[in-house]
Design an enzyme around this catalytic site. Sequence first.
Site, mmCIF file in Angstrom:
data_model
loop_
_atom_site.group_PDB
_atom_site.id
_atom_site.type_symbol
_atom_site.label_atom_id
_atom_site.label_comp_id
_atom_site.label_asym_id
_atom_site.label_seq_id
_atom_site.Cartn_x
_atom_site.Cartn_y
_atom_site.Cartn_z
ATOM 1 C CD GLU A 1 -7.798 -1.171 -1.237
ATOM 2 O OE1 GLU A 1 -7.516 -0.793 0.187
ATOM 3 O OE2 GLU A 1 -8.802 -1.833 -1.363
ATOM 4 C CB CYS B 1 -0.761 0.077 1.191
ATOM 5 S SG CYS B 1 -0.339 -0.124 3.011
ATOM 6 C CG HIS C 1 -4.565 -0.458 3.777
ATOM 7 N ND1 HIS C 1 -3.625 -0.933 2.812
ATOM 8 C CD2 HIS C 1 -5.794 -0.079 2.984
ATOM 9 C CE1 HIS C 1 -4.339 -0.790 1.847
ATOM 10 N NE2 HIS C 1 -5.463 -0.461 1.925
#
Length: 434
Positions: free
Chosen positions: A407, A336, A395
């Site tokens: 993402e 990420c 994240h």
Amino acid sequence: MRRPGRRGIAAVTLVTALTVALGVTAATAAPAPPSWDDVEQARGDVQATQLAIARIEDAARAAEQTYLEAARSAVLLGEEYHLAELALEQAEAAAGRLEQRRDAALDRAAESGARAAQLAAQLARSGSGDLTTALLTGDADDADDLLYRLGAMSSVGARSQAVMARAMQDKNTAEALTAQAELALAERGRLADEASDSLAAAIAAAEQAEQRLATQQIMMGELAAQLASLTGRSEQLEREYLAGLGGDEEPAPGNQAPGTPSSPAPSPSSPPPAPGPSPSIPPPSPSPSPSTPPAPNPPSVPAPHAGAVATAISFARAQVGEPYQFGGRGPDVWDCSGLTMQAYAAAGVSIGGHSATRQYSTAASRNRLVPYAQAQAGDLIFYSTGGATSGSKYHVTLYIGGGQMIEAPYPGKTVRIVAVRSYDRVPYVARPTP
């Protein structure tokens, strides 16, 4: 449509084995999916068919949630490794600086010590007696004591005293820096071990998540075949339907953090939804807890730079479909923070390095955090346990507007464009561009 045979005990054994492999405990597991015998007996009986379909759906949801738990654990451990790696890099830099200072101090101590020895020799030739002779011939402890005594002698002038004092000061400085450097090296070794352990744990967790996904996909194939047998639709349609049921957009009911809304991100052109009695329109983000730092002042954060945002989003879009890999930062595998880091690097913007936590803290230090309700395309959306603003962020995603984000999600998945999730979402976004 495939006509299943009578599998009886074999089917039950397969489901049981898969359930165990997925780690679903008896206390928390959904009702077991039906066997092929159950499916065949349910056909033609509306109530029995509905019951069998419900059991299949519950099994699909449970399998997806089990995978997601493993995936979230993997990304949490991955972020721990990124932070451990950052701490190691900082420790290595600090140790390197101390070693340079120590080496310079040792050189200065050697030079000033040589000048002090030369002065002592001159004093010996001028008749300063046994004191200077002992200085030249004595051991280190004696020399320290005699240097102090020599510096105090009335026969030694101000210049001589300064030479002796400098020699002692440089010697003490070198010894202190040597001790500090040794401690820094020991700390560097400890952090290196910690980073190595974190890396091993993160890799193991990622592998486990991928294994659970593979096992889940086998189960989904079996469940889709059963569902197709009951509904008369194709297995492919039923597989797609079951995949949508588990959905990694939000946790299963009952697992959502208290106070966490479930609506997607608002469009940047629309104002945040007004609070009201309707439970279907919750506020855009949870209120910070009393221990949370005060909210940043929105007017102090300028609008995003359109050119940089366009470049970053274009870069991230080009990676859609490429696989997630722990620690990936391109060119064709990503995690990420690696994706967001490289997306903005393509626009010439540094956002804080290869760590979601670091990217958040960098934005905070630059006063570029914005309440989530005011998110605009190009902002970074963060996730942490419970949506906390303090502590680590496991994240980070790139908001592209319209309630969607790009993402690199979890092990076993690919870079994708999805609706913004609210579960564990931090109530502030970062605006990387000035």
